[in-house]
Structure formats: structure tokens, C-alpha cells
Design an enzyme around this catalytic site. Structure first.
Site: not given
Length: 493
Positions: A321, A344-346
Site C-alpha cells: 500500500n 489502494c485504500e479506495n
């Protein structure tokens, strides 16, 4: 009213409920469970009709990540109803002239519950002047609070925020006109599990959720497109009334049951959006030959040093990440001989390079709100799922930028600073902490340190031409020197 039939050893018990939001209670030793009165998804042609019963003071969950996947038409409808005093739960505050920012500009929002608000100057003005209440919440915690709310879990424990203002309390929620704090956050309960401290976080539910999806069938099932799933998916489940706007309504059976992202049981109202601007916050494209950093000014060389050293942290098969800025740029220098899966955190696993002009897609962005591509084998998922991957230890490497780091690995990088310092590496951070003892390695343009949460820093690499004394002069704390100290490495290009 809904009746519930309970059967036990031939005994029939009936209980009537008045609640439409679900729940449970006990009386006289008998357990009762309330159920929703929701039966069929209703379809609307006018978005104002779909939201006109959102009353003053309501709590509204608003989906999207930045400007990606925001319910444009429903936000526009809420502007027309003029409902005010709202508590808006949204990952970000939008921008001044689009998205949630429009509701801020019209002064319809009393309190924002968000994790990132850096793109909206109007938000900042209202907050600092005391006109807006703000609950800043770590992004993964916000996603899990919403997920828990939709699952009927009233609270949960998380390591995130321990040792920071999130846990200790005192973060400003509302300012007085004179700049003093009118409302401060309260301390969180802490418990210890397996030798580690965890913070109690309460779930979030809403009166309404305003959600953007791609398609819905006429029974109310919903699917999302690419990274536009983000916070939309968990918000569907966490409100008493969920209103979904879609780009297309299709016949039942148009998509397979196994392809449904949100079953109709969570969807109360659907409206087909009249039009979509789908504004792109950071339209980032590449041209043939892009991807290599070109040296020039001294500042560029400094940045290049960090990027090329950071790229050496990648290992074959790793799930990584990357934060925005330098960490993301380091991915340009991953060796062609290894495979690294970028997370990716989204809600993306398998990020590719920036798109060529013809590949730009408003529904496909990274955490920095930049347009991106994905590689073969990539997958999309919701924000709560994304942070479960991180929290559950499934991601091998997280690489972030930082305002400050302490010698014991405390990190400060997301809250508004209280006071500054000449140093970024210190005995103790002077900025509000993001995480406690969470950093394992520090890479700068001059040196590389390993971090031990008990022993502190050890200098392991030094930029060519510099001495240990040079590093000590620009570091705000003591450190040990590795007996195997070496010249700072760089990826070859």
C-alpha cells in the site's frame, strides 16, 4: 407493524414491533427482534421526491471517495429541499463548487464526520470560524464504523488511534469565534488484547444514505463500477433509508445473481440520474517514455534519492500500500524482474501506471484522486474491505510520507499541526500523532534508519559524502550507528 413468530417446543410466541430500523430487546425472559418494514424498492423519476423527507437535523451518509462515485443528482436535490442542520458522514468534504462542498457552501451542514478534508478551503474557513463542527476520523476506522453500523454491531475495538488524540480526546470538534475550543472530542475506552492496546469505536448509522451506483435492476439489486464502489457499498447497509442513484436501470436478470454487489434488501429507493459530470479531481496522464525521473534542480535530486531508495523496499510477490507523493512515485522503479501487487485504500488491488489520454476513466482513481489503470488480475472492492486487508495483516508493506516521526516509531501525518519544529525525526513528535509505534524504517534524502519501538533508531545507511555528525546535526534525537553502516543504496535505472 411487523409480526414475528417464534417457535420453541411447540410453543408459538408472537411479538409486534414498531421499529422500522431493526434491533433487539428482552422482556420477561423472552427475546424479541424487530424487523424492517421495507418490502419493495421504490423507483423515482424526480430526485427531489426521493429525498424530500430528509428533515432538518438528519444524519446523512454520502458516498464517494473525493469526487469519484459521488451521488451528484441526490446532492443537487438536497440543495433544493434546503434541509439544514445536517450531520454529513462522508469520507471527504468535496471541493468548494462540487459534491459535498455544495452543501457546505449553502450552510446546510452542521457537522461533518470525515477522514480527509484537505481540498475544500470553504470547509476550513467554516471550521476555524466556529460555523462548522468536524469529527476527523481515521479513514479505515470510519469505513469500519459504517460497516459495523450496517451489520448491527454497536461498537468494536481497533488498534488504530491508540496513543493519539483519537484515543486521548481533546481534538477540536468546534471552535468558538475567538479561536478557543467550544467542543472537544472525548477520550475513548481502551482494552488490552494479547498484550496490545485497542481503542473502542462506536458504529455509525444514518437516517438516510445517498449512494451512487452504476446499474440497478428493477427488483432493486445494485452493482458498482470500478473504484466507484469505495464508501458507497458499506453506506448502503448503514441507514434507515438508502437512496441510490444509478446511470442505468435494467430488467431483472440482466446481470447474474453472483454479480450483485448490493442485494435489494438494503436498497429502499432508486433514481436514475439525469446527467453526470463525473468531474475528475486530478486528471493524471502519461505519454510514451514517461515513468522515469529526470534529474535537474537540486530539489529534484533530493526527491529522486528518496524515491530510488524507497523502491528497493519492494520484494517479489509483495502486496504493498503506497501513500500519495513519493511513495507512489517509487512504484515507477519496481524491478521488471519482480511482481508487486499495489493496493489502494479506495478499493483497488493491482494498480497499474497512469493512463494514456484515451484510457482516462473517472471511475478509476487511486487514493491520491489521480486517474490510473489496473493490471491483469486486478480486483475492485469497497473501502471497508480494503482496510480489513490492512488491519488484518494481509498487506506486506505500507509506505507513507510523514510530517514527523519519533525515535520510537510514532507517526504524525494526518491531523492539523498544533506547532511546528525544525526537525522531522525527533525524540517526541510535536504534531498530533497519527499512529503509535507503527514505523519500522525511515528513509530520507540523507540517511536510512531502522526503528525499534523500545531501543529507538539505528542508522544503517548514509548518503555518499556525508558523515554521522552531519546526520546528527539535522536529526532531533539520538541514534545508534549500525556496525554494518553502508553507503545509501539506490535502484539502478
Amino acid at each position: 407493524m411487523a409480526a414475528i413468530k417464534l417457535l420453541s417446543c411447540g410453543l408459538r410466541l408472537y411479538a409486534s414491533t414498531r421499529s422500522s430500523s431493526g434491533g433487539a430487546w428482552s422482556k420477561g425472559g423472552v427475546s424479541y427482534f424487530s424487523v424492517s418494514t421495507h418490502r419493495h424498492t421504490k423507483f423515482y423519476t424526480d430526485p427531489v421526491e426521493a429525498v424530500k423527507d430528509i428533515s432538518d437535523g438528519a444524519t446523512v451518509l454520502i458516498g464517494g471517495f473525493g469526487l469519484c462515485g459521488i451521488p451528484e443528482n441526490l446532492i443537487g436535490a438536497l440543495l433544493k429541499t434546503r434541509a439544514k442542520g445536517l450531520t454529513a458522514v462522508s469520507n471527504s468534504a468535496g471541493v468548494e463548487d462540487f459534491g459535498v462542498g455544495l452543501l457546505l457552501r449553502s450552510k446546510q451542514i452542521k457537522r461533518m464526520v470525515s477522514s480527509y478534508v484537505g481540498e475544500n478551503a470553504d470547509f476550513e474557513r467554516q471550521f476555524l470560524s466556529g460555523d462548522l463542527e468536524v469529527e476527523l476520523t481515521p479513514q479505515g476506522t470510519l469505513a469500519e464504523k459504517i460497516r459495523a453500523g450496517g451489520a448491527g454491531v454497536p461498537a468494536f475495538y481497533t488498534r488504530t488511534g491508540y496513543g493519539t488524540l483519537v484515543q486521548e480526546g481533546g481534538a477540536p470538534i468546534k471552535y468558538n469565534k475567538d479561536g478557543s475550543i467550544a467542543i472537544a472530542s472525548k477520550p475513548r475506552e481502551v482494552r488490552k488484547f494479547n498484550g496490545q492496546h485497542f481503542v473502542l469505536e462506536e458504529a455509525i448509522t444514518g437516517d438516510f444514505a445517498l449512494v451512487k451506483a452504476w446499474k440497478a435492476d428493477r427488483s432493486g439489486n445494485v452493482i458498482f463500477r470500478k473504484s466507484a464502489r469505495n464508501f458507497n457499498q458499506p453506506m448502503c447497509k448503514a441507514a434507515e433509508t438508502t437512496v441510490v442513484e444509478v446511470e442505468e436501470i435494467v430488467d431483472v436478470g440482466s446481470f447474474a445473481p453472483e454479480d450483485v454487489h448490493i442485494p435489494k434488501i438494503y436498497v429502499h429507493r432508486i433514481i436514475k440520474g439525469e446527467k453526470y459530470e463525473k468531474r475528475i479531481e486530478r486528471r493524471t496522464i502519461r505519454k510514451e517514455g514517461d515513468g522515469k525521473i529526470k534529474s535537474g534542480k537540486p530539489a529534484s535530486n533530493v526527491r529522486e534519492r528518496i524515491i530510488k531508495r524507497a523502491a528497493l523496499e519492494f520484494e517479489d510477490g509483495m502486496y504493498a500500500n503506497l501513500g500519495i507523493g513519493i511513495p507512489l512515485l517509487a512504484s515507477n522503479f519496481i524491478s521488471p524482474n519482480i511482481t508487486v501487487h499495489l493496493h489502494c485504500e479506495n478499493g483497488v488491488l493491482g494498480l497499474g501506471p497512469y493512463p494514456f489520454e484515451h484510457e482516462v476513466d473517472a471511475d478509476l482513481i487511486n487514493a491520491g484522486k489521480e486517474t490510473v489503470t489496473v493490471l491483469p488480475g486486478a480486483s475492485f472492492f469497497s473501502s471497508d474491505e480494503s482496510f480489513a486487508m490492512i488491519r488484518g495483516g494481509h498487506v506486506n508493506l505500507t509506505m507513507l510520507g510523514a510530517m514527523q516521526v519519533s525515535k520510537y516509531g510514532d507517526l504524525a501525518n494526518w491531523m492539523i499541526p498544533r506547532k511546528g519544529s525544525a526537525h522531522k525525526i525527533m525524540d517526541k513528535c510535536t504534531f498530533p500523532l497519527t499512529g503509535k509505534q507503527c514505523v519500522n524504517r525511515i528513509i530520507t534524502e540523507k540517511a536510512v534508519f531502522d526503528v525499534d519501538s523500545k531501543k529507538g533508531l539505528t542508522l544503517i545507511e548514509l548518503w555518499e559524502g556525508l558523515t554521522v555528525d552531519d546526520i546528527q546535526k539535522c536529526t532531533g534525537c539520538d541514534f545508534a550507528v549500525s556496525p554494518k553502516l553502508m553507503t545509501m543504496q539506490q535502484v539502478t535505472t
